[in-house]
Design an enzyme around this catalytic site. Structure first.
Site, short mmCIF file in Angstrom:
data_model
loop_
_atom_site.label_atom_id
_atom_site.label_comp_id
_atom_site.label_asym_id
_atom_site.label_seq_id
_atom_site.Cartn_x
_atom_site.Cartn_y
_atom_site.Cartn_z
N CYS A 1 -4.66 -9.97 -28.38
CA CYS A 1 -4.95 -10.31 -26.99
C CYS A 1 -5.60 -9.14 -26.24
O CYS A 1 -6.23 -9.33 -25.21
CB CYS A 1 -3.69 -10.77 -26.27
SG CYS A 1 -2.34 -9.61 -26.38
N HIS B 1 -10.15 6.49 -34.38
CA HIS B 1 -9.90 5.35 -33.49
C HIS B 1 -8.86 4.42 -34.13
O HIS B 1 -7.90 4.00 -33.47
CB HIS B 1 -11.19 4.59 -33.19
CG HIS B 1 -10.97 3.38 -32.35
ND1 HIS B 1 -10.69 3.45 -31.01
CD2 HIS B 1 -10.94 2.05 -32.67
CE1 HIS B 1 -10.51 2.24 -30.53
NE2 HIS B 1 -10.65 1.36 -31.52
#
Lengths: 353, 264
Positions: free
Chosen positions: A50, A96
């Site tokens: 989400c 990352h």
């Protein structure tokens, strides 16, 4: 071989945009396989939650690999132009991913749910044959990094919301919550969330009392509990372990004078009072009674804030650990691709999505 | 040889304690097997010491104050190993380690390890009486440790000042249960120990040790009764167990009579 990442997250895109690029759980494996088949791409994993949609690929050449991902995104999502996408190449992409799985990129710093989501995404890609040597190694390493960071720092320490702070406190009073009985006074949203958090940790017995009985019944039904008439809550109070107050009453609903005789009958059973109401429902002096632990909304928020500060203080240590792992992964990758040793570039906003 | 075993054991407890303090200081304490194995290793060395000393003496090694201190330390660790994992009281070991360390380092450095002047034939029942009694004190010691942990955790819950140790201490209800059971276990063992002593003969009668032991028995009997029958709050039981064991420690000199008057 290069490790590339192209994606968007809550840092770069609002939910209205993120939802347009979301890929359902059941499709991420097939989508990764499709991306792997794109020209210039050797391996692929797609993480779609989400809060983020990220495409990790291994490619021989960075420009060709990134171009292939952009084309894939454009084709799949009807060529939506967006400056919300970021791109990471080389060491930056590895860092990352390590930050993502460690919860450093999450909306709630240090949350652990993301690790499970990335594991699922990787498993789906792996099952569909979209991964091979490089991404397998990268993701396995990422899971080790997440474990290392969680084990050796306080990045996941403490509760960072009012509800979870209440649950943590309840567990430090009662241990397992399975046998605890909860009473909710006032069917408010915050009390419902807090009771829900307690229920998620094992609470089975919930009573709801509200001046409007229908609302009490509705909430009780929602929580598989029992509704009681508000004027009868004291009759059910003797067995209660956790009291959540969130009525709109302008005065104290529970006072020291009321509670003192009740606590005498409870003997060695503690009582945890969570006062979420403003004005408060429970007289502050009840905290002075033996075996009573009273927390109002401010004290719970203070605990949550303190935990968040602790997590922020851990960021530097986490970054150092991630850097160490990234360098070690780079040394392995350097056997295939010597350029990895170069410092990774900062994420760049893509021109097209 | 046997003192070397004790020195190794003492080092293990120091290591366990230091490791925990370091981890807590760095705020990254996790339930650690390292700490548990340090305590377990210390316990095995203690056991080896007591076994070796027992073989040398040909009797239960409770012939002087030095041995009594070691036996008491061994009893505490025994209860920790029995109680700790059952209640997931991992930090109980961290609180137990320093107490055991100080007992043993005190025994090694400050207490003369000289054999008792009284030479009597080995008496299995008498040795069992003494051993059970000292094991009972081990249970009381661990109850005191659990009491300290309860009070530390309870204070944080009451004052809302949550420190990093809060997340490592067990729930107060578990601590209260452990505290109560240790007091009951210690009281039951001391009852058996004293009962055996009285039944064996009159060597304790009218001695200061008799009065002291009976005093301790009555004290813990009252605490147990208040906790079980009168159901006083766990907080008060915790205070009482800490206070009672502090009193026992302060009057530990009385144990000298075990060695010099009790003819072991």
């Amino acid at each position: 071989m290069e490790i590339l990442c192209l994606g968007l997250s809550h840092h770069t895109a609002p939910v209205e945009l993120r939802e347009k690029f979301a890929i359902p759980d059941g499709e991420v494996g097939a989508a990764a396989a499709q991306l792997r088949d794109a020209p210039g791409v050797s391996e692929a994993v797609i993480v779609s939650t989400c809060n983020r949609v990220e495409f990790y690929v291994a490619a021989e050449q960075a420009p060709a690999g990134l171009a292939a991902v952009r084309e894939f995104v454009a084709a799949r999502f009807s060529a939506v132009e967006s400056g919300a996408f970021f791109e990471h190449a080389t060491a930056s992409g590895v860092r990352h991913l390590f930050r993502v799985v460690s919860g450093l990129e999450s909306m709630v710093l240090g949350e652990t749910e993301i690790l499970g989501q990335v594991k699922k995404a990787y498993a789906a890609a792996s099952e569909s044959g979209a991964t091979a040597k490089h991404l397998n190694k990268l993701f396995q390493r990422a899971f080790n990094v997440a474990k290392d960071v969680r084990t050796n720092t306080n990045i996941t320490r403490g509760a960072v919301s009012v509800g979870s702070a209440a649950v943590d406190l309840a567990e430090k009073i009662f241990g397992k919550l399975a046998h605890c009985k909860v009473m909710i006074l006032g069917a408010g949203e915050t009390s419902e969330l807090t009771a829900g958090a307690l229920q998620a940790r094992g609470v089975k017995s919930i009573f709801v009392a509200n001046r409007n009985y229908d609302r009490a019944a509705a909430l009780a039904q929602k929580m598989s509990g029992a509704a009681i008439h508000f004027d009868q809550w004291q009759q059910h109070f003797h067995d209660v372990d956790i009291l959540i107050g969130s009525t709109a009453a302008p005065h104290y609903v529970l006072t020291t004078a009321q509670l003192t005789p009740i606590m005498r009958t409870r003997r060695d059973r503690p009582l945890f009072c969570i006062d979420l109401a403003v004005p408060r429902d429970i007289e502050p002096a009840v905290n002075d009674l033996e075996g009573v632990y009273l927390y109002d909304i401010d004290s719970l928020q203070a605990i949550a804030d303190h935990s968040m500060n602790v997590r922020r203080q851990e960021l530097t240590i986490c970054e150092e650990m991630i850097e160490r792992h990234a360098v070690e992964f780079g040394e392995w990758l350097a056997t295939d691709w010597p350029k990895f040793r170069a410092t990774g570039s900062e994420p760049q906003q893509a021109k097209t999505g | 040889m046997d003192r070397l075993l004790l020195a190794i054991s003492t080092f293990c407890f120091l290591f366990g304690f230091a490791y925990t303090m370091h981890a807590l200081g760095a705020r990254v304490y996790k339930t650690s097997r390292l700490n548990f194995f340090a305590i377990l290793s210390g316990f095995l060395c203690q056991t080896a010491f007591l076994w070796h000393r027992g073989q040398t003496l040909g009797r239960c090694p409770l012939t002087n104050r030095f041995e009594v201190l070691v036996f008491l330390s061994w009893s505490m660790v025994l209860f920790y190993l029995l109680i700790g994992p059952a209640y997931r009281l991992s930090l109980l070991g961290a609180f137990t380690s320093p107490l055991v360390f100080f007992f043993q380092i005190g025994a090694l450095l400050l207490v003369d390890d000289v054999p008792s002047k009284l030479k009597l034939a080995p008496n299995g029942w008498l040795e069992m009486h003494a051993a059970i009694s000292v094991v009972a004190y081990g249970a009381f010691a661990l109850a005191g440790v659990a009491g300290v942990m309860y009070l530390a955790q309870e204070r944080q819950l009451k004052t809302h000042h949550i420190h990093s140790i809060f997340y490592h201490l067990p729930p107060i209800r578990d601590l209260a249960v452990a505290n109560g059971r240790l007091i009951i276990a210690g009281f039951a063992l001391l009852t058996v120990g004293l009962g055996t002593g009285f039944k064996l003969g009159s060597m304790f009668t009218h001695s200061p040790l008799t009065a002291w032991s009976v005093g301790v028995w009555v004290l813990y009997g009252v605490i147990a009764a208040m906790g079980r029958v009168h159901r006083i709050s766990p907080r008060r039981v915790a205070w009482l167990s800490v206070t009672a064991f502090s009193l026992v420690l302060l009057t530990l000199g009385g144990l000298r009579f075990v060695t010099e008057k009790a003819t072991l």
